[in-house]
Design an enzyme around this catalytic site. Structure first.
Site, PDB file in Angstrom:
ATOM      1  N   CYS A 259       0.811  -1.212   0.000  1.00  0.00           N
ATOM      2  CA  CYS A 259       0.000   0.000   0.000  1.00  0.00           C
ATOM      3  C   CYS A 259       0.851   1.272   0.000  1.00  0.00           C
ATOM      4  O   CYS A 259       0.309   2.376  -0.119  1.00  0.00           O
ATOM      5  CB  CYS A 259      -0.945   0.008   1.198  1.00  0.00           C
ATOM      6  SG  CYS A 259      -2.115  -1.351   1.136  1.00  0.00           S
TER       7      CYS A 259
ATOM      8  N   HIS B 249      -9.662   3.469  -1.518  1.00  0.00           N
ATOM      9  CA  HIS B 249      -8.319   2.923  -1.434  1.00  0.00           C
ATOM     10  C   HIS B 249      -7.940   2.105  -2.668  1.00  0.00           C
ATOM     11  O   HIS B 249      -7.866   0.883  -2.624  1.00  0.00           O
ATOM     12  CB  HIS B 249      -8.187   2.085  -0.164  1.00  0.00           C
ATOM     13  CG  HIS B 249      -6.806   1.573   0.097  1.00  0.00           C
ATOM     14  ND1 HIS B 249      -5.665   2.175  -0.393  1.00  0.00           N
ATOM     15  CD2 HIS B 249      -6.358   0.501   0.816  1.00  0.00           C
ATOM     16  CE1 HIS B 249      -4.599   1.497  -0.003  1.00  0.00           C
ATOM     17  NE2 HIS B 249      -4.994   0.484   0.729  1.00  0.00           N
TER      18      HIS B 249
END
Lengths: 546, 401
Positions: B88, B344
């Site tokens: 991420c 996200h």
């Protein structure tokens, strides 16, 4: 009819015993109620409960647990060095056991030795003979007879005999009610041990009361009355007469008669026909466990050995395409030293008490693939196992072998080329260290309903091993009743158990690994000694037994 | 001793696609949407870009490997394109590559672009996938929420906080982000929620319920960077400059060594300390004006406030409940809605965080605009799992800050 009389100077016996019964107990009345619309006659079976293995247990994993229960017990016998010695002295001390024999009719692998997986999980070393015995409900007693014969053959090394069974039964069949999942393990060796072999006899008859052909998922069963009256009632007494005559004993001399049959009236009928004392008929555990197929005679024998005094005579029978009969006499070793009776870690009795009720029949159906559940797209991930990968890492995976740094003493899982201790980071200092017998405590956990699992939620968390080392690992045997059960609080004691890690339905493969199970309830039933457990266990803090 | 990146790099253009379930767009469409905005913002032609860094994490779900998908989507003129992946933190990693290239003098102008197209899996949440042939043999069967949920039980044990109190503070984190996301036209989730709704939502991974988890979105974001001198020559009189770029990567200690109790992020503590040093910040709680942290789960944001040395250890619950991190609080966190509501798309997330701080600092944040123009802002990404992760910290600010 075979006749094998033993010379008295070649005494062989059972030196240690143990067992395993899955914690989960399916309530039969729930099952009967579910099927009442279809077959109300099943209400006759509605009493009691049966032990059911969870989705991640099979004949291999239960055999491993039964063997750990046996080997981890408190034995005055010097046959097995305590694990503590084995750990410090290296591989040789573990090679005491020369044979590992596994009996089952529900082996997870047709062509991959199942006993070999058990031996690796127990870290018995590679200088060992391993053998699977199956093909009949008589496999358990036949395996025990085979072990006695090898032991009588003169070699001094002990043999580990396990019987383990997880039978798949069709919904609404009588077998669904009468079967149970369980395993037992016995250590056989020259010398009297705790129970000396008096005689054994075998009768081979191709009496086909049921069968399971290739690729058949379930047993095909003939009429119960015929099985009882023409099978059990005729073949078993004949074999009993034979074994009694070989031992030179009268039927009335028998104290315990282990008949692993769930058929009603069979036990009473055989007792009457053979002249065995009526009170000798042992509890077949039908109400609390169920009949564990080929393992069941060994389960019953192990159970009796837990409580019977010295100088008692035990008759164990295995029935399937004939009959095995084994006569044993308990010895003074069962009395123990200083009045402390030797026994397994928990034993069958301890495992029977270590239980929780499962009233969720749907879950049982779903996890046993008896009901096609929508598994969702997440289940489609490929779970192929690289056989090269597994072979290279088999000690780590099957034996939970990590490392211990010879410079700083830090224990870690898995082992690595560079020590994990931030204050050490030494190169090439790791020696093997297994964590399978090391008590652990839980540091964090979750109950995960997103990740794909055969039985959601998936429980897992970080566990810390006593003496050092930690790992994020799957949990097993979490009781139903909410995702935040009291047994799931940081600090909870955990014990490592050998389980199925993943199933690969596309290829029929399954991989095994260790999981952490709540150890809290084990303390109630634990035996008094730490013998056979890891060295760190006596250092205080978490204790899985004692 | 290296002096770091402080004030050596200026951001001259940023772009961000709308995040969400972009059923009708390919990853390439999202990339172009973000890039067109950034190019217009920078006021340059694309042939001024000397090199590009391209971030995606789960490329097998959309673009495939390598830098080629970016070069093709934007028709870049045969310039160097490097694909980066660091879970991420991938987007921040691309930004770091572009910034370092400019700082080294190898390029005048560089592009960092991140994209993720996650809504082609057929189900919600991140894709279930193999973790590598050896890892699959022994890693717990964890999902992202399950791995992060561990933080909650360990944090409760460490600080002796009742389950209900922690759950309520976690709920406040999500309620705040939804309130912020509602004001953001590019956000994936724009609904306001209340605490009861969070507390009563279905459980995903105990104690994380549905509203403790961020959205999984499609989206892209990008940044164009150059030197402050070139920025001024482009007419950017007060360019936003980079104050610190830090990364800390787990070495296995958390997963294997007893020194970690699972209640905090070792990497975040280390990376933030190094970032404050690089940026010359002594007291981050006083110095920082905006935070965009990796709120993949409510509990992550909560413990991150401590790991960034903003809240004292064990004090995040109080700060959260006091509204310290609310949009009108002393130090707003996720003023754009955060991962929770902006969304996200993994590879884009680090750049999306920068995008919001950049908008706030150039007074273009619309309804979300802070009254006082922020001088220093911090972005934080956490890739992987608490027990094994990549943490990135980026601090940007006004030229003089």
């Amino acid at each position: 009819m075979t006749r094998n009389a033993l010379a008295t100077d070649a005494a062989v016996g059972i030196h240690a015993f143990g067992g395993y019964i899955p914690k989960r107990r399916l309530q039969k009345k729930i099952v009967a109620k579910a099927h009442a619309w279809f077959n109300p006659a099943l209400a006759a079976h509605a009493k009691g409960e049966r032990a059911i293995a969870d989705w991640d247990e099979d004949a291999i994993t239960m055999a491993v647990e039964a063997a750990r229960d046996c080997l981890g017990g408190d034995w005055s016998s010097s046959l097995l060095p305590p694990r503590t010695a084995a750990e410090s002295e290296g591989e040789d001390a573990q090679n005491t056991i020369a044979h590992a024999i596994l009996a089952s009719t529900t082996f997870p692998f047709q062509d991959r030795q199942n006993a070999g997986v058990v031996a690796e999980a127990l870290r018995l070393g590679r200088r060992i003979s391993t053998l699977d015995i199956g093909g009949s409900q008589r496999a358990g007693t036949s395996a025990l007879i085979t072990a006695f014969e090898i032991a009588a053959g003169g070699r001094n090394a002990p043999l580990l005999v396990s019987g383990s069974e997880k039978r798949r039964t069709r919904a609404a069949s009588p077998l669904e009610f009468t079967s149970g999942d369980a395993a037992a393990a016995l250590l056989v060796a020259p010398g009297e041990g705790v129970a000396r072999l008096l005689a054994h006899a075998t009768c081979a008859v191709d009496f086909v009361d049921h069968y399971r052909g290739p690729d058949a998922p379930f047993d095909y069963v003939w009429e119960e009355r015929w099985i009882r009256d023409e099978g059990l009632m005729k073949i078993v007494p004949e074999t009993i007469a034979d074994v009694l005559s070989k031992a030179g004993l009268e039927a009335r001399a028998i104290d315990h008669f282990c008949l692993p049959s769930a058929l009603r009236g069979a036990g009473a009928g055989i007792v009457k026909a053979t002249g065995l004392p009526a009170e000798s008929l042992c509890d077949n555990l039908q109400g609390v466990c169920g009949e564990a197929g080929a393992a069941h005679p060994l389960v019953m024998l192990s159970h009796i050995l837990e409580s019977t005094p010295p100088e008692r005579t035990i008759l164990v029978v295995g029935f399937g395409q004939g009959c095995d009969a084994i006569l044993l006499r308990t010895t003074s070793a069962l009395a123990g030293e200083d009045g402390k009776r030797p026994g397994p870690r928990l034993g069958i009795g301890g495992h029977l008490k270590r239980r929780f009720e499962d009233t969720n029949y749907q879950r049982y159906l779903g996890t046993n693939d008896l009901l096609q559940m929508e598994q969702g797209l997440r289940s489609e991930v490929d779970r192929q196992t690289g056989l090269t990968t597994l072979y290279r890492n088999r000690e780590m995976i099957h034996g939970l072998v990590g490392g211990r740094c010879t410079r700083c003493g830090t224990r870690q899982f898995p082992k690595s080329g560079i020590c994990v201790n931030p204050n050490c980071h030494a190169d090439d200092t790791q020696v093997d260290h297994s964590f399978s017998e090391t008590p652990a405590s839980m540091r964090s956990y979750t109950a995960d309903r997103l990740t794909w699992s055969m039985a959601p939620p998936a429980y897992y968390g970080m566990v810390q091993f006593e003496g050092g080392g930690q790992a994020m690992i799957d949990f097993a045997d979490i009781e139903p009743g909410g995702d935040s059960a009291p047994e799931l609080e940081p600090g909870a004691p955990m014990r490592m158990v050998f389980r199925i890690k993943d199933l690969d339905p596309r290829r029929g493969f399954r991989r095994y690994f260790w999981k952490a199970a709540p150890a809290g309830t084990d303390t109630i039933e634990g035996s008094a000694s730490d013998n056979g457990e890891a060295p760190s266990q006596t250092q205080g803090g978490v204790k899985s037994d004692g | 001793m290296a002096k770091g990146i402080r004030d050596k790099i200026a951001i001259v253009g940023m772009g961000c696609s709308k995040f969400g379930e972009r059923w009708n767009d390919n990853a390439e469409d999202l990339m172009r949407e973000a890039f067109t905005e950034a190019l217009g913002d920078a006021g340059i032609e694309k042939d001024r870009i000397d090199a590009a860094w391209f971030a995606t994490a789960i490329e097998e779900q959309h673009t495939g490997k390598s830098g080629i998908p970016l070069a093709v989507a934007l028709r870049l003129p045969l310039i160097p394109v490097t694909r980066v992946e660091n879970f991420c933190a991938s987007g921040s990693e691309a930004f770091r590559g572009a910034a370092y290239a400019v700082a080294s003098g190898a390029c005048d102008i560089a592009l960092a672009l991140g994209v993720e197209k996650l809504k082609d899996t057929g189900y919600g949440g991140l894709p279930q996938r193999s973790r590598g042939s050896v890892n699959d043999l022994y890693w717990a069967n964890f999902s992202a929420p399950g791995a992060f949920a561990q933080l909650a039980s360990a944090y409760r044990a460490r600080h002796k906080i009742p389950r209900e109190d922690l759950k309520r503070a976690m709920a406040h984190v999500s309620v705040k982000s939804h309130a912020n996301g509602a004001k953001n036209p590019k956000a994936h989730l724009r609904n306001r929620i209340d605490e009861d709704r969070v507390l009563n939502a279905p459980m995903v991974a105990e104690p994380l319920g549905l509203f403790d988890c961020c959205g999984v979105s499609d989206g892209a974001a990008c940044a164009i960077v150059t030197t402050p001198e070139i920025a001024r020559s482009m007419g950017k009189s007060r360019p936003i400059t980079v104050k610190a770029l830090q990364l800390a990567v787990s070495n296995g200690a958390e997963a294997q060594h007893n020194s970690w109790d699972g209640s905090h992020l070792m990497t975040t503590r280390k990376a933030s300390e190094r970032a404050y040093e690089e940026a010359g910040i002594r007291d981050p709680r006083q110095a920082l004006d905006l935070l965009e942290v990796h709120d993949c789960f409510s509990i992550t944001e909560l413990v991150t406030m401590e790991d960034l040395h903003i809240s004292p250890e064990g004090g995040a619950v109080k700060d959260v409940m006091d509204g310290f991190f609310d949009a009108d609080g002393a130090l707003p966190c996720q003023i754009d809605g955060g991962l929770k509501c902006f969304g996200h798309p993994i590879g884009a997330s680090g750049l999306r965080m920068l995008y919001e701080i950049y908008l706030q600092m150039t007074e273009r944040a619309g309804e979300r605009q802070r009254q006082k123009e922020p001088a220093l802002g911090l972005t934080h990404n956490l890739g992987g799992f608490p027990h094994q992760n990549v943490c990135s910290i980026v601090i940007v600010g006004q030229s003089g800050a």
